[in-house]
Design a protein around this motif. Structure first.
Motif, PDB file in Angstrom:
ATOM      1  N   THR A 195       0.824  -1.219   0.000  1.00 15.50           N
ATOM      2  CA  THR A 195       0.000   0.000   0.000  1.00 15.50           C
ATOM      3  C   THR A 195       0.853   1.261   0.000  1.00 15.50           C
ATOM      4  OG1 THR A 195      -0.252   0.082   2.427  1.00 15.50           O
ATOM      5  CG2 THR A 195      -1.899  -1.163   1.176  1.00 15.50           C
ATOM      6  N   MET A 196       2.030   1.200   0.615  1.00 12.74           N
ATOM      7  CA  MET A 196       2.893   2.382   0.629  1.00 12.74           C
ATOM      8  C   MET A 196       3.575   2.624  -0.712  1.00 12.74           C
ATOM      9  SD  MET A 196       2.517   4.078   3.364  1.00 12.74           S
ATOM     10  CE  MET A 196       3.803   5.266   2.981  1.00 12.74           C
ATOM     11  N   GLN A 197       3.392   1.710  -1.648  1.00 12.88           N
ATOM     12  CA  GLN A 197       3.903   1.930  -3.006  1.00 12.88           C
ATOM     13  C   GLN A 197       2.883   2.678  -3.866  1.00 12.88           C
ATOM     14  OE1 GLN A 197       5.825  -1.497  -4.954  1.00 12.88           O
ATOM     15  NE2 GLN A 197       5.793  -2.557  -2.992  1.00 12.88           N
ATOM     16  N   THR A 198       1.673   2.842  -3.359  1.00 14.57           N
ATOM     17  CA  THR A 198       0.633   3.552  -4.103  1.00 14.57           C
ATOM     18  C   THR A 198       0.594   5.008  -3.652  1.00 14.57           C
ATOM     19  OG1 THR A 198      -1.165   3.163  -2.527  1.00 14.57           O
ATOM     20  CG2 THR A 198      -0.712   1.419  -4.131  1.00 14.57           C
ATOM     21  N   CYS A 199       0.141   5.885  -4.527  1.00 16.35           N
ATOM     22  CA  CYS A 199       0.025   7.296  -4.146  1.00 16.35           C
ATOM     23  C   CYS A 199      -1.073   7.972  -4.967  1.00 16.35           C
ATOM     24  CB  CYS A 199       1.346   8.038  -4.358  1.00 16.35           C
ATOM     25  SG  CYS A 199       1.274   9.792  -3.870  1.00 16.35           S
ATOM     26  N   LEU A 200      -1.990   8.586  -4.252  1.00 20.28           N
ATOM     27  CA  LEU A 200      -2.983   9.460  -4.882  1.00 20.28           C
ATOM     28  C   LEU A 200      -2.407  10.864  -4.901  1.00 20.28           C
ATOM     29  CD1 LEU A 200      -5.834  10.156  -5.919  1.00 20.28           C
ATOM     30  CD2 LEU A 200      -6.539  10.384  -3.525  1.00 20.28           C
ATOM     31  N   PRO A 201      -2.122  11.438  -6.078  1.00 25.33           N
ATOM     32  CA  PRO A 201      -1.507  12.774  -6.129  1.00 25.33           C
ATOM     33  C   PRO A 201      -2.493  13.856  -5.684  1.00 25.33           C
ATOM     34  CG  PRO A 201      -1.248  11.584  -8.212  1.00 25.33           C
ATOM     35  CD  PRO A 201      -2.246  10.839  -7.409  1.00 25.33           C
ATOM     36  N   LYS A 202      -1.976  14.832  -4.988  1.00 29.79           N
ATOM     37  CA  LYS A 202      -2.805  15.930  -4.486  1.00 29.79           C
ATOM     38  C   LYS A 202      -3.516  16.660  -5.618  1.00 29.79           C
ATOM     39  CE  LYS A 202      -1.384  18.047  -0.842  1.00 29.79           C
ATOM     40  NZ  LYS A 202      -0.683  18.897   0.165  1.00 29.79           N
ATOM     41  N   SER A 203      -2.909  16.713  -6.790  1.00 33.26           N
ATOM     42  CA  SER A 203      -3.500  17.436  -7.928  1.00 33.26           C
ATOM     43  C   SER A 203      -4.861  16.875  -8.332  1.00 33.26           C
ATOM     44  CB  SER A 203      -2.556  17.375  -9.130  1.00 33.26           C
ATOM     45  OG  SER A 203      -2.324  16.032  -9.523  1.00 33.26           O
ATOM     46  N   LYS A 204      -5.103  15.598  -8.022  1.00 36.09           N
ATOM     47  CA  LYS A 204      -6.375  14.984  -8.421  1.00 36.09           C
ATOM     48  C   LYS A 204      -7.548  15.568  -7.643  1.00 36.09           C
ATOM     49  CE  LYS A 204      -4.691  12.296 -11.527  1.00 36.09           C
ATOM     50  NZ  LYS A 204      -5.029  12.523 -12.954  1.00 36.09           N
ATOM     51  N   ASP A 291       4.281  -7.125  -3.974  1.00 33.56           N
ATOM     52  CA  ASP A 291       4.548  -6.104  -4.995  1.00 33.56           C
ATOM     53  C   ASP A 291       3.217  -5.712  -5.624  1.00 33.56           C
ATOM     54  OD1 ASP A 291       6.020  -4.316  -6.442  1.00 33.56           O
ATOM     55  OD2 ASP A 291       6.932  -5.808  -7.779  1.00 33.56           O
ATOM     56  N   VAL A 292       3.181  -4.517  -6.208  1.00 32.08           N
ATOM     57  CA  VAL A 292       1.948  -4.001  -6.786  1.00 32.08           C
ATOM     58  C   VAL A 292       2.265  -3.226  -8.055  1.00 32.08           C
ATOM     59  CG1 VAL A 292       2.083  -1.941  -5.304  1.00 32.08           C
ATOM     60  CG2 VAL A 292      -0.108  -2.562  -6.349  1.00 32.08           C
ATOM     61  N   ASP A 293       1.400  -3.377  -9.047  1.00 32.73           N
ATOM     62  CA  ASP A 293       1.471  -2.544 -10.243  1.00 32.73           C
ATOM     63  C   ASP A 293       0.752  -1.244  -9.901  1.00 32.73           C
ATOM     64  OD1 ASP A 293       1.307  -1.315 -12.710  1.00 32.73           O
ATOM     65  OD2 ASP A 293       0.774  -3.150 -13.804  1.00 32.73           O
ATOM     66  N   ALA A 294       1.478  -0.366  -9.223  1.00 29.32           N
ATOM     67  CA  ALA A 294       0.855   0.817  -8.630  1.00 29.32           C
ATOM     68  C   ALA A 294       0.245   1.730  -9.681  1.00 29.32           C
ATOM     69  CB  ALA A 294       1.882   1.582  -7.792  1.00 29.32           C
ATOM     70  N   ALA A 295       0.932   1.924 -10.794  1.00 30.07           N
ATOM     71  CA  ALA A 295       0.418   2.840 -11.822  1.00 30.07           C
ATOM     72  C   ALA A 295      -0.913   2.344 -12.379  1.00 30.07           C
ATOM     73  CB  ALA A 295       1.447   2.995 -12.937  1.00 30.07           C
ATOM     74  N   ARG A 296      -1.005   1.049 -12.662  1.00 23.56           N
ATOM     75  CA  ARG A 296      -2.243   0.504 -13.228  1.00 23.56           C
ATOM     76  C   ARG A 296      -3.369   0.554 -12.203  1.00 23.56           C
ATOM     77  NH1 ARG A 296      -5.098  -4.351 -14.417  1.00 23.56           N
ATOM     78  NH2 ARG A 296      -3.762  -5.669 -13.134  1.00 23.56           N
ATOM     79  N   PHE A 297      -3.033   0.227 -10.937  1.00 23.86           N
ATOM     80  CA  PHE A 297      -4.053   0.271  -9.891  1.00 23.86           C
ATOM     81  C   PHE A 297      -4.575   1.691  -9.682  1.00 23.86           C
ATOM     82  CE2 PHE A 297      -4.515   1.584  -5.432  1.00 23.86           C
ATOM     83  CZ  PHE A 297      -5.818   1.133  -5.246  1.00 23.86           C
ATOM     84  N   VAL A 298      -3.684   2.674  -9.544  1.00 25.75           N
ATOM     85  CA  VAL A 298      -4.116   4.049  -9.289  1.00 25.75           C
ATOM     86  C   VAL A 298      -4.965   4.567 -10.448  1.00 25.75           C
ATOM     87  CG1 VAL A 298      -3.344   6.433  -8.941  1.00 25.75           C
ATOM     88  CG2 VAL A 298      -2.206   4.569  -7.724  1.00 25.75           C
ATOM     89  N   LYS A 299      -4.587   4.224 -11.663  1.00 26.76           N
ATOM     90  CA  LYS A 299      -5.375   4.626 -12.824  1.00 26.76           C
ATOM     91  C   LYS A 299      -6.786   4.035 -12.738  1.00 26.76           C
ATOM     92  CE  LYS A 299      -5.227   4.521 -17.924  1.00 26.76           C
ATOM     93  NZ  LYS A 299      -6.417   3.701 -18.218  1.00 26.76           N
ATOM     94  N   HIS A 300      -6.872   2.790 -12.392  1.00 26.70           N
ATOM     95  CA  HIS A 300      -8.166   2.113 -12.268  1.00 26.70           C
ATOM     96  C   HIS A 300      -9.012   2.744 -11.160  1.00 26.70           C
ATOM     97  CE1 HIS A 300     -10.928  -1.321 -11.383  1.00 26.70           C
ATOM     98  NE2 HIS A 300     -10.849  -1.491 -12.682  1.00 26.70           N
ATOM     99  N   PHE A 301      -8.393   2.993 -10.019  1.00 24.14           N
ATOM    100  CA  PHE A 301      -9.071   3.642  -8.898  1.00 24.14           C
ATOM    101  C   PHE A 301      -9.639   4.997  -9.326  1.00 24.14           C
ATOM    102  CE2 PHE A 301      -8.566   6.874  -5.555  1.00 24.14           C
ATOM    103  CZ  PHE A 301      -9.450   6.397  -4.592  1.00 24.14           C
ATOM    104  N   LEU A 302      -8.832   5.796 -10.004  1.00 21.42           N
ATOM    105  CA  LEU A 302      -9.262   7.141 -10.406  1.00 21.42           C
ATOM    106  C   LEU A 302     -10.394   7.096 -11.429  1.00 21.42           C
ATOM    107  CD1 LEU A 302      -5.783   8.904 -10.583  1.00 21.42           C
ATOM    108  CD2 LEU A 302      -7.641   9.401  -8.963  1.00 21.42           C
ATOM    109  N   GLU A 303     -10.430   6.059 -12.242  1.00 21.87           N
ATOM    110  CA  GLU A 303     -11.516   5.923 -13.224  1.00 21.87           C
ATOM    111  C   GLU A 303     -12.849   5.588 -12.565  1.00 21.87           C
ATOM    112  OE1 GLU A 303      -8.736   4.266 -16.939  1.00 21.87           O
ATOM    113  OE2 GLU A 303      -9.906   2.872 -15.720  1.00 21.87           O
ATOM    114  N   ARG A 304     -12.778   5.041 -11.334  1.00 27.32           N
ATOM    115  CA  ARG A 304     -13.986   4.545 -10.671  1.00 27.32           C
ATOM    116  C   ARG A 304     -14.494   5.442  -9.543  1.00 27.32           C
ATOM    117  NH1 ARG A 304     -14.452  -1.295 -11.291  1.00 27.32           N
ATOM    118  NH2 ARG A 304     -13.986  -1.693 -13.487  1.00 27.32           N
ATOM    119  N   VAL A 305     -13.592   6.041  -8.789  1.00 31.76           N
ATOM    120  CA  VAL A 305     -13.938   6.533  -7.452  1.00 31.76           C
ATOM    121  C   VAL A 305     -15.019   7.609  -7.454  1.00 31.76           C
ATOM    122  CG1 VAL A 305     -12.038   8.224  -7.364  1.00 31.76           C
ATOM    123  CG2 VAL A 305     -12.967   7.253  -5.239  1.00 31.76           C
TER     124      VAL A 305
END
Length: 308
Positions: A195-204, A291-305
């Motif tokens: 989870t610490m490899q993921t990051c939601l950027p403040k700009s979002k 391990d996590v594919d952080a970029a793919r996960f964050v993109k998916h999260f942002l498309e849904r949330v």
């Protein structure tokens, strides 16, 4: 479609995880169960209802454990991270949701649902594991009937976030965590290792607010509070980790992460209380995310949330 019971201690990242799950057609959420953790259980129940109301969703919410398995009530809540109300001080203290919690206890709901739908139900647990432990103690048969428990908790190969050893959910009730993780229930442990490899950027957050949707503005405001805590604890990150949402992501698509089979021992006494110690074991029913594919996960999260 996966049938889900979602066990929460609703603070800010729980709310983000709820929105992600509620906007994901792969998941059928049978109900939310609440526990103490980020806030007292009464506040966790209110916050869960508040998020559902803001998102215009109507799903049963069952209040659960108000204290630990063996150690009484939790003495201190992380208000510096989640706010006085647990949702970044977005709720007026005189406000109450119009939605009401369902009658009955969370533990009984878990048992009833698992027994009525054997091998079908996945539990996503993103708070202390007290409700799950109590359910196992009350009716051990469910251990062989639940499909999987996806747990946001632990720090197996990395330091903790409460102290050098322990992650917050596990140390909040280490006895419950040890019971669940030694029970033989199939578990995927989504801990700080990933989870610490993921990051939601403040700009979002500005993008969410700019949509004009009340629900998006609500999520943006609370997450801004959360990010301020991260500015202090993780200067330079420029956002926040997506702890609880990643557990939802794993329920949707397990390929977001890589796992190793391990036995997990939770330390329950001494200086290292709450530590999760992993021992590789190919026969174990516990899969630890490493391990996590952080970029793919964050993109998916942002498309849904913030979907309408």
């Amino acid at each position: 479609m996966k049938s889900i019971i979602f066990d929460v201690d609703t603070g800010i990242d729980d709310a983000l995880a709820m929105a992600y799950a509620l906007h994901s057609p792969e998941l059928e959420i049978l109900g939310f169960t609440t526990c103490f953790g980020n806030v007292a259980v009464e506040d966790a129940t209110r916050n869960t209802l508040a998020v559902l109301e803001k998102l215009d969703r109507h799903i049963p919410v069952f209040s659960g454990a108000g204290q630990t398995l063996n150690r009484g009530e939790k003495k201190k809540y992380p208000k510096h991270v989640h706010g006085e109300d647990g949702l970044g001080n977005t709720l007026d203290f005189e406000w109450a949701p119009t939605l009401q919690a369902s009658q009955g206890h969370a533990v009984d709901f878990i048992i009833e649902q698992v027994k009525s739908r054997p091998d079908e139900i996945t539990i996503i647990a993103v708070g202390p594991l007290t409700n799950i432990a109590l359910a196992i103690k009350k009716d051990p048969e469910i251990m062989s009937l639940v499909k999987e428990v996806i747990i946001m908790g632990g720090a197996v190969k990395v330091p903790g976030n409460v102290n050098p050893y322990a992650e917050a959910n596990i140390i909040s009730d280490p006895d419950a965590a040890d019971l669940v993780l030694s029970s033989g229930v199939p578990v995927t442990l989504v801990g700080l290792d990933v989870t610490m490899q993921t990051c939601l950027p403040k700009s979002k957050l500005d993008e969410w607010s700019a949509t004009g949707k009340e629900s998006a503005q609500f999520l943006a405001e609370m997450t801004n509070y959360y990010m301020k805590a991260y500015d202090s604890s993780h200067p330079g990150l420029g956002g926040c980790a997506l702890h609880d949402p990643l557990a939802v992501g794993v329920a949707i698509d397990s390929d977001f992460v890589s796992t190793e089979s391990m036995n997990i021992k939770v330390v329950t006494e001494g200086e290292e209380t709450g530590r999760t110690i992993g021992q590789p074991d190919s026969e174990s029913r516990i899969r630890v995310c490493t391990d996590v594919d952080a970029a793919r996960f964050v993109k998916h999260f942002l498309e849904r949330v913030i979907r309408s």
